[in-house]
Design a protein around this motif. Structure first.
Motif, PDB file in Angstrom:
ATOM      1  N   CYS A 369       0.842  -1.205   0.000  1.00 55.59           N
ATOM      2  CA  CYS A 369       0.000   0.000   0.000  1.00 55.59           C
ATOM      3  C   CYS A 369       0.875   1.253   0.000  1.00 55.59           C
ATOM      4  N   PRO A 370       1.345   1.704  -1.156  1.00 58.41           N
ATOM      5  CA  PRO A 370       2.279   2.837  -1.223  1.00 58.41           C
ATOM      6  C   PRO A 370       1.685   4.165  -0.773  1.00 58.41           C
ATOM      7  N   ASN A 371       0.356   4.293  -0.761  1.00 57.25           N
ATOM      8  CA  ASN A 371      -0.291   5.552  -0.382  1.00 57.25           C
ATOM      9  C   ASN A 371      -1.048   5.439   0.942  1.00 57.25           C
ATOM     10  N   LEU A 372      -0.585   4.512   1.786  1.00 56.53           N
ATOM     11  CA  LEU A 372      -1.249   4.278   3.070  1.00 56.53           C
ATOM     12  C   LEU A 372      -1.101   5.480   3.998  1.00 56.53           C
ATOM     13  N   LYS A 373      -2.229   5.851   4.658  1.00 56.81           N
ATOM     14  CA  LYS A 373      -2.223   6.961   5.609  1.00 56.81           C
ATOM     15  C   LYS A 373      -2.578   6.512   7.025  1.00 56.81           C
ATOM     16  N   LYS A 374      -3.338   5.417   7.130  1.00 54.50           N
ATOM     17  CA  LYS A 374      -3.790   4.983   8.452  1.00 54.50           C
ATOM     18  C   LYS A 374      -3.765   3.463   8.552  1.00 54.50           C
ATOM     19  N   MET A 404       6.745   1.568  12.888  1.00 55.08           N
ATOM     20  CA  MET A 404       6.328   2.962  13.007  1.00 55.08           C
ATOM     21  C   MET A 404       7.482   3.918  12.726  1.00 55.08           C
ATOM     22  N   ARG A 405       8.694   3.487  13.046  1.00 52.38           N
ATOM     23  CA  ARG A 405       9.845   4.321  12.746  1.00 52.38           C
ATOM     24  C   ARG A 405      10.110   4.395  11.249  1.00 52.38           C
ATOM     25  N   LYS A 406       9.822   3.317  10.555  1.00 53.34           N
ATOM     26  CA  LYS A 406      10.058   3.302   9.112  1.00 53.34           C
ATOM     27  C   LYS A 406       8.966   4.059   8.370  1.00 53.34           C
ATOM     28  N   TYR A 407       7.715   3.869   8.797  1.00 56.13           N
ATOM     29  CA  TYR A 407       6.574   4.509   8.113  1.00 56.13           C
ATOM     30  C   TYR A 407       6.024   5.623   9.001  1.00 56.13           C
ATOM     31  N   VAL A 410       2.511   7.205   8.472  1.00 50.95           N
ATOM     32  CA  VAL A 410       1.302   6.399   8.677  1.00 50.95           C
ATOM     33  C   VAL A 410       0.823   6.545  10.124  1.00 50.95           C
ATOM     34  N   ASP A 411      -0.463   6.874  10.294  1.00 50.75           N
ATOM     35  CA  ASP A 411      -1.085   6.963  11.614  1.00 50.75           C
ATOM     36  C   ASP A 411      -1.450   5.553  12.066  1.00 50.75           C
ATOM     37  N   VAL A 412      -0.770   5.068  13.103  1.00 48.06           N
ATOM     38  CA  VAL A 412      -0.975   3.696  13.586  1.00 48.06           C
ATOM     39  C   VAL A 412      -1.829   3.722  14.853  1.00 48.06           C
TER      40      VAL A 412
END
Length: 417
Positions: A369-374, A404-407, A410-412
Motif C-alpha cells: 500500500c504505497p499511499n497508506l495513511k492509516k 512505526m519508525r520506518k513509516y 502512517v497513523d498507527v
C-alpha cells in the motif's frame, strides 16, 4: 418573554419533542400554551421520562391531554415500558386525532385488546412507521394502503410471511425496510419470506425467523443481513446494489445477482456459505471502494483469496480490512504476486489467535500500500495468556515500534479486546 411573538415561541418549541419538556413549556403562560397548541409538530413520550410510581391510568391521562392540546402534529413517538398495559380506547383516540397530519409514527405500547395500527393509519400521509413489540394480522392491501410511506421498521413484531408480503406491496413508495427480531408466523416447516418492491432501496434483516428469503426489487442499493440462519437468500434485481454488509450469517445458498458493477462497499464478518463461492459473487465489482473480510474462512481451498487477487480485482479500493486466518496450514489473504494496492489509504488488520507470522504479514501488507495513511491493528487478548503468547505479543510490539519508525507518515492505532 411576554413580548415574544407566538411564531417565535413556536420556533423555540420546534426544538423540543420530549413530552416532559413540552408540558413544562406550556405551563409558562397562556401565550406559550397557544404556541404549543398551534406550532408544536413533534411529540415524544417515553415512560422513562416519567416518575416510576406513576400508574398506567395516570400515564394514559397525561398522554391524552398533551396530544389533544396540539394541532397539526406531524411526528409522534410513544414508547411505554411493558409493565404498563393501556386500554385500547385512548390509544385509538390518539391515532384518530393525529392521523390526518401525522408524517412519522414510532409506536411501542402494550394494549388490551391489541390495536390494529395499520387500520388506523392506512390511507393517510404517514411517511415513516416504526412498530415495536406488536402483532400484525390480516393485512388488507386494498384498504390498509400506505400511499406515502417511505420507511417501515418492524422490531419484535409477530407477523405471517403472507401478511408481510402484502404489507410491503401496500407501500408503493417504500424505500427503507428494517426487520429486527421478527417472529414470522407460519405452519410450514420450511418457511419462506417473499418480498416484492420496485422502489425499495435499503433492507436491514436481523434475526428473522425464516428459512428462505426471496427479494424481488429493481432498485436495492443497501443490503444488511445480521444474525440469520438460512437455507436460501436470493436477490432478484437489476444489479443496483452498492452496499453489502453481512454479519453472523450462515446460508446454504446465496444469490445476489450476476451484476455487481455498482458495488462500492462489501463488509463481511462471521459468515458461512456453502454455495456458491463468496468471492466469486463479488469478484467482478471493479468499483469497490471498501472491502472487509473478518472472521470469514473459505471452506474451498480453491477460493483462498490472496493480496494479488484483491489488488487485481478491485483497483479502486481505498479501505481494506482483513483478519489473519489460518485454515489447515493455509493462510487466507497471503502475500502472493507483486501488484500494489495503489489506492488503499486505510488498512485494518487483526487477529483472533496471535501467531508469530502476524508481524511479517502486516509488514508485507503495508508494503503493498504505497499511499497508506492509516493503519489500525485489531487484536484479541485472552486473560490467561501462556508464556508463548506473552513472548509473541512482546515480539509483535517490538516489531510494530520498528514499523512505526520506518513509516512515520502512517497513523498507527490499536484496538484490543
Amino acid at each position: 418573554m411576554e413580548h415574544l411573538p407566538v411564531e417565535v415561541i413556536g420556533n423555540i418549541l420546534a426544538h423540543l419533542s420530549a413530552a416532559r419538556d413540552v408540558m413544562v413549556a406550556s405551563g409558562v403562560c397562556r401565550k406559550w400554551r397557544t404556541a404549543c397548541r398551534k406550532h408544536l409538530h413533534s411529540l415524544s413520550f417515553n415512560s422513562d421520562d416519567f416518575p416510576r410510581d406513576m400508574t398506567t391510568r395516570q400515564l394514559e391521562i397525561v398522554i391524552t391531554q398533551t396530544i389533544f392540546q396540539t394541532m397539526g402534529l406531524q411526528c409522534l413517538s410513544i414508547h411505554i415500558d411493558r409493565i404498563h398495559e393501556f386500554s385500547a380506547a385512548p390509544v385509538i383516540a390518539w391515532l384518530m386525532y393525529t392521523r390526518e397530519t401525522l408524517r412519522s409514527l414510532s409506536y411501542n405500547v402494550r394494549t388490551n385488546p391489541n390495536v390494529n395500527i395499520l387500520e388506523k393509519c392506512g390511507r393517510q400521509k404517514l411517511e415513516v412507521l416504526d412498530l415495536d413489540h406488536n402483532t400484525i394480522t390480516g393485512v388488507e392491501p386494498s384498504y390498509q394502503r400506505f400511499t406515502c410511506l417511505k420507511s417501515l421498521s418492524l422490531r419484535h413484531v409477530s407477523i405471517s410471511a403472507l401478511d408481510l408480503s402484502l404489507l410491503v406491496a401496500a407501500c408503493p413508495k417504500i424505500e427503507s425496510l428494517a426487520l429486527d427480531f421478527l417472529e414470522v408466523v407460519t405452519s410450514d416447516p420450511q418457511s419462506t419470506m417473499e418480498l416484492t418492491s420496485h422502489t425499495l432501496k435499503s433492507l436491514f434483516a436481523k434475526s428473522v425467523g425464516v428459512d428462505k428469503i426471496i427479494l424481488d426489487t429493481d432498485n436495492l442499493e443497501v443490503l444488511n443481513l445480521n444474525a440469520l440462519n438460512l437455507d436460501l437468500f436470493e436477490l432478484i434485481g437489476k444489479g443496483t446494489l452498492k452496499h453489502l454488509k453481512i454479519d453472523d450469517v450462515s446460508v446454504t445458498h446465496m444469490d445476489i445477482g450476476e451484476s455487481t458493477d455498482h458495488l462500492e462497499v462489501v463488509d463481511v464478518s462471521n459468515f458461512t456459505i456453502v454455495r456458491p463461492k463468496l468471492y466469486s459473487m463479488i469478484s467482478r465489482a471493479s468499483n469497490l471502494r471498501m472491502l472487509r473480510f473478518w472472521g470469514v474462512v473459505f471452506d474451498d481451498e480453491d477460493e483462498i483469496v490472496d493480496s494479488e487477487t484483491i489488488a487485481v480485482s478491485f483497483p479502486l479500493l481505498r479501505h481494506l480490512s482483513l483478519s489473519y486466518e489460518l485454515r489447515d496450514g493455509l493462510l487466507h489473504y497471503s502475500l502472493q504476486g507483486s501488484s500494489p494496492l495503489e489506492n488503499v489509504s486505510v488498512l485494518e488488520l487483526g487477529w483472533t489467535v496471535i501467531s508469530e507470522h502476524f508481524g511479517p504479514w502486516v509488514f508485507g501488507m503495508i508494503e503493498r500500500c504505497p499511499n497508506l495513511k492509516k493503519l489500525v491493528i485489531h487484536g484479541v487478548l485472552s486473560e490467561a495468556k501462556t508464556r508463548e503468547e506473552r513472548q509473541m505479543l512482546a515480539s509483535f510490539t517490538s516489531f510494530i515500534v520498528c514499523l512505526m519508525r520506518k513509516y512515520v507518515h502512517v497513523d498507527v492505532q490499536f484496538e484490543y479486546e
